[in-house]
Design a protein around this motif. Structure first.
Motif, PDB file in Angstrom:
ATOM      1  N   ASP A  21       0.859  -1.186   0.000  1.00 50.71           N
ATOM      2  CA  ASP A  21       0.000   0.000   0.000  1.00 50.71           C
ATOM      3  C   ASP A  21       0.896   1.238   0.000  1.00 50.71           C
ATOM      4  O   ASP A  21       1.766   1.386   0.855  1.00 50.71           O
ATOM      5  N   PRO A  22       0.681   2.176  -0.939  1.00 46.53           N
ATOM      6  CA  PRO A  22       1.528   3.371  -0.974  1.00 46.53           C
ATOM      7  C   PRO A  22       1.327   4.286   0.226  1.00 46.53           C
ATOM      8  O   PRO A  22       2.210   5.061   0.580  1.00 46.53           O
ATOM      9  N   LEU A  23       0.163   4.218   0.870  1.00 48.33           N
ATOM     10  CA  LEU A  23      -0.119   5.014   2.072  1.00 48.33           C
ATOM     11  C   LEU A  23      -0.665   4.081   3.150  1.00 48.33           C
ATOM     12  O   LEU A  23      -1.836   4.177   3.550  1.00 48.33           O
ATOM     13  N   PRO A  24       0.148   3.172   3.653  1.00 49.21           N
ATOM     14  CA  PRO A  24      -0.358   2.110   4.527  1.00 49.21           C
ATOM     15  C   PRO A  24      -0.948   2.607   5.838  1.00 49.21           C
ATOM     16  O   PRO A  24      -2.006   2.140   6.271  1.00 49.21           O
ATOM     17  N   PHE A  25      -0.287   3.554   6.512  1.00 52.72           N
ATOM     18  CA  PHE A  25      -0.793   4.014   7.808  1.00 52.72           C
ATOM     19  C   PHE A  25      -2.054   4.870   7.651  1.00 52.72           C
ATOM     20  O   PHE A  25      -2.969   4.794   8.474  1.00 52.72           O
ATOM     21  N   SER A  26      -2.110   5.682   6.598  1.00 54.25           N
ATOM     22  CA  SER A  26      -3.284   6.534   6.371  1.00 54.25           C
ATOM     23  C   SER A  26      -4.524   5.700   6.074  1.00 54.25           C
ATOM     24  O   SER A  26      -5.627   5.996   6.562  1.00 54.25           O
ATOM     25  N   HIS A  27      -4.365   4.639   5.270  1.00 54.08           N
ATOM     26  CA  HIS A  27      -5.494   3.748   4.988  1.00 54.08           C
ATOM     27  C   HIS A  27      -5.870   2.940   6.236  1.00 54.08           C
ATOM     28  O   HIS A  27      -7.061   2.709   6.499  1.00 54.08           O
ATOM     29  N   ALA A  28      -4.874   2.513   7.002  1.00 49.47           N
ATOM     30  CA  ALA A  28      -5.150   1.732   8.219  1.00 49.47           C
ATOM     31  C   ALA A  28      -5.921   2.574   9.233  1.00 49.47           C
ATOM     32  O   ALA A  28      -6.785   2.054   9.952  1.00 49.47           O
ATOM     33  N   ALA A  29      -5.618   3.880   9.305  1.00 52.05           N
ATOM     34  CA  ALA A  29      -6.336   4.759  10.233  1.00 52.05           C
ATOM     35  C   ALA A  29      -7.811   4.857   9.866  1.00 52.05           C
ATOM     36  O   ALA A  29      -8.692   4.865  10.737  1.00 52.05           O
ATOM     37  N   GLU A  30      -8.098   4.913   8.556  1.00 55.73           N
ATOM     38  CA  GLU A  30      -9.498   4.983   8.136  1.00 55.73           C
ATOM     39  C   GLU A  30     -10.215   3.663   8.397  1.00 55.73           C
ATOM     40  O   GLU A  30     -11.390   3.654   8.787  1.00 55.73           O
ATOM     41  N   LYS A  31      -9.515   2.548   8.211  1.00 51.62           N
ATOM     42  CA  LYS A  31     -10.124   1.246   8.510  1.00 51.62           C
ATOM     43  C   LYS A  31     -10.444   1.121   9.999  1.00 51.62           C
ATOM     44  O   LYS A  31     -11.429   0.497  10.392  1.00 51.62           O
ATOM     45  N   LEU A  32      -9.605   1.725  10.818  1.00 50.67           N
ATOM     46  CA  LEU A  32      -9.800   1.639  12.269  1.00 50.67           C
ATOM     47  C   LEU A  32     -11.019   2.429  12.720  1.00 50.67           C
ATOM     48  O   LEU A  32     -11.784   1.967  13.586  1.00 50.67           O
ATOM     49  N   LEU A  33     -11.238   3.630  12.138  1.00 52.17           N
ATOM     50  CA  LEU A  33     -12.279   4.522  12.659  1.00 52.17           C
ATOM     51  C   LEU A  33     -13.352   4.899  11.646  1.00 52.17           C
ATOM     52  O   LEU A  33     -14.398   5.409  12.036  1.00 52.17           O
ATOM     53  N   GLY A  34     -13.110   4.673  10.351  1.00 46.41           N
ATOM     54  CA  GLY A  34     -14.058   5.127   9.340  1.00 46.41           C
ATOM     55  C   GLY A  34     -15.434   4.501   9.477  1.00 46.41           C
ATOM     56  O   GLY A  34     -16.455   5.202   9.444  1.00 46.41           O
ATOM     57  N   ALA A  35     -15.479   3.188   9.644  1.00 44.62           N
ATOM     58  CA  ALA A  35     -16.776   2.508   9.752  1.00 44.62           C
ATOM     59  C   ALA A  35     -17.512   2.944  11.014  1.00 44.62           C
ATOM     60  O   ALA A  35     -18.734   3.153  11.004  1.00 44.62           O
ATOM     61  N   LYS A  36     -16.761   3.103  12.101  1.00 41.68           N
ATOM     62  CA  LYS A  36     -17.386   3.546  13.352  1.00 41.68           C
ATOM     63  C   LYS A  36     -17.944   4.954  13.200  1.00 41.68           C
ATOM     64  O   LYS A  36     -19.020   5.277  13.712  1.00 41.68           O
ATOM     65  N   ASP A  37     -17.208   5.803  12.482  1.00 46.14           N
ATOM     66  CA  ASP A  37     -17.665   7.171  12.240  1.00 46.14           C
ATOM     67  C   ASP A  37     -18.998   7.159  11.506  1.00 46.14           C
ATOM     68  O   ASP A  37     -19.960   7.833  11.893  1.00 46.14           O
TER      69      ASP A  37
END
Length: 485
Positions: free
Chosen positions: A179-195
């Motif tokens: 993933d070219p932006l691994p941490f940025s995508h992982a942050a959205e996976k962590l909180l995006g659905a909950k948001d």
């Protein structure tokens, strides 16, 4: 549940290293503490999410964004005006103050987008000199004393002990290989659905609230009306007693408190004990029972009509609530505009009777939309201690400056409200004009007058010289309106 300091450090460092030079193409601010930037890098676009909303706070790269209301928020307009076409120059995370900064430059004009993560949290656009151009987030201005034109200062740093404890929390981000932006995508996976789920439920509650209130109110009233509609036997009892007394007037003695009379019924004669008022004559006693009979009968008839209306209202509220409960997440998020309604405000999803602007030090200023809305704003929305403004001698909108009880407004806020009163009146475009202001409790409707026609006393009047820069700032600050769902 928000991103931990170690996680924010990973994401912001990744944004600063891999997205520097990206061009801001579009910007959205669907909610006061949430914005998206579409950044263009060679061959693709990145949707950068900045959220300063409590437990949902994060910097991330999202696959999709929340829908925006029909009319853009003032902060969104400023984002697009100041950042579109600008290149990202760098990103920083200030751990002690819980602040994320993104620097942009366009044609040698520098702008900074700041996200404050501590309570109350919010977003700001700063000029090259560090002045606030616009801010978004309820409470950020009053609590931090920030407003357009003010110098921005860092929030108070966290205590060293809290910082040390936060640093000990490990990162939960799980980057994917390749993933070219691994941490940025992982942050959205962590909180995006909950948001999304959290805000969807907030929207559901907001949509359901007026129907729940109506159901509670109508059900409570229906119970009382049904009791009134069931008083037919009481009315009939008064009729019987009135007829019995009228047939036996010669048996009644004035001053008596009780008499026993014989009533002839289908079952045969029956003795009936009748309570008397010693202050009434025998005829007055009989007439009183007939009066009670007619009064109760009218009440029963009216209650039955009202009962049918209330039953329909209850059924409608129940059906609406069921419909809201059946709405899925996508349908709910499509009505994200209802989250712009402040808690405790008089606004409802059906819309507001005023346009809202942001004045000096973040003060809210309400301007009536039309003649009928002027009445609603002044006599239903505004509180007695709020200040009411109107251009003197010309027709125009009612303008209200909502204040806390006992609060004294500053001179700049008064000038802001006066400018809006002149701009939304027959004096629009004039270089100067007179504006009167008074507490709402001294404003009265003209009896039999047209909508918006009022009289007032104890007013103060001053001459206002229009300042184009001030008026432009106010008009740009107009808050998002709430359209009907």
């Amino acid at each position: 549940m928000s991103l931990r300091p170690s996680e924010l450090e990973q994401v912001v460092a990744e944004v600063g290293s891999k997205l520097t030079g990206a061009v801001a193409q579009k910007a959205w601010c669907p909610l006061p503490r949430l914005c998206y930037l579409e950044l263009r890098v060679p061959g693709r676009s990145i949707l950068l999410c900045l959220c300063a909303e409590g437990d949902l706070s994060r910097v991330s790269v999202a696959e999709s964004r929340f829908p925006t209301p029909g009319e853009p928020a003032p902060f969104q307009r400023w984002l697009r005006h100041e950042l579109t076409g600008a290149k990202l120059q760098g990103a920083r995370y200030r751990e002690a103050e819980r602040v994320v900064e993104l620097d942009f430059e366009r044609e040698e004009v520098r702008r900074r987008l700041v996200m404050e993560l501590g309570a109350p949290g919010g977003l700001l656009i700063l000029s090259e000199q560090g002045r606030v151009l616009m801010l978004s987030g309820e409470g950020l201005g009053p609590k931090r004393n920030l407003y357009p034109g003010a110098a921005w200062t860092l929030p108070e740093a966290q205590p060293a002990q809290a910082l040390e404890k936060a640093r000990q929390s490990p990162s939960r981000l799980v980057p994917e290989e390749g993933d070219p932006l691994p941490f940025s995508h992982a942050a959205e996976k962590l909180l995006g659905a909950k948001d999304q789920s959290s805000r969807a439920e907030s929207i559901r509650r907001r949509l359901a609230q007026p129907y729940r209130a109506r159901l509670k109110r109508s059900s409570r009233t229906l119970e009382k009306v049904r009791a009134e509609a069931g008083r037919g036997p009481d009315a009939e009892k008064h009729r019987r007693l009135g007829e019995l007394l009228a047939q036996n007037l010669f048996r009644l003695k004035r001053g008596a408190t009780q008499v026993t009379l014989t009533e002839y019924t289908e079952e045969g004669p029956q003795d009936v004990a009748v309570t008397l008022d010693p202050k009434r004559t025998p005829k007055e006693e009989a007439d009183w029972h007939f009066h009670q009979y007619r009064r109760l009968l009218r009440g029963v008839e009216q209650a039955r009509h009202r009962e049918a209306e209330l039953a329909r209202e209850v059924a409608h509220a129940q059906a609406a609530l069921e419909q809201v409960e059946r709405m899925d997440e996508a349908m709910l998020l499509a009505q994200v505009e209802v989250l712009h309604i402040s808690a405790g405000s008089d606004a409802t999803p059906e819309g507001r009777p005023f346009k809202e602007y942001v004045g000096h030090t973040g003060a809210r200023i309400w301007v009536g939309r039309g003649s009928e809305d002027n009445d609603t704003l002044t006599f239903k929305v505004a509180r007695p201690w709020h200040l009411w403004f109107h251009a003197r001698g010309v027709p125009g909108s009612h303008v209200v400056l909502p204040l806390e009880k006992g609060q004294e407004p500053g001179q700049e806020v008064l000038l802001d409200a006066a400018h809006l009163a002149l701009h939304h009146s027959g004096a629009k475009g004039e270089p100067r004009g007179e504006v009167s202001y008074v507490q709402v409790k001294f404003v009265r409707k003209v009896k039999g007058g047209a909508h918006g026609q009022v009289t007032y006393t104890r007013e103060k009047t001053f001459v206002v010289r229009m300042e184009p820069e001030r008026l432009e700032r106010l008009l740009k600050s107009r808050h998002t309106e709430v359209p009907a769902p």
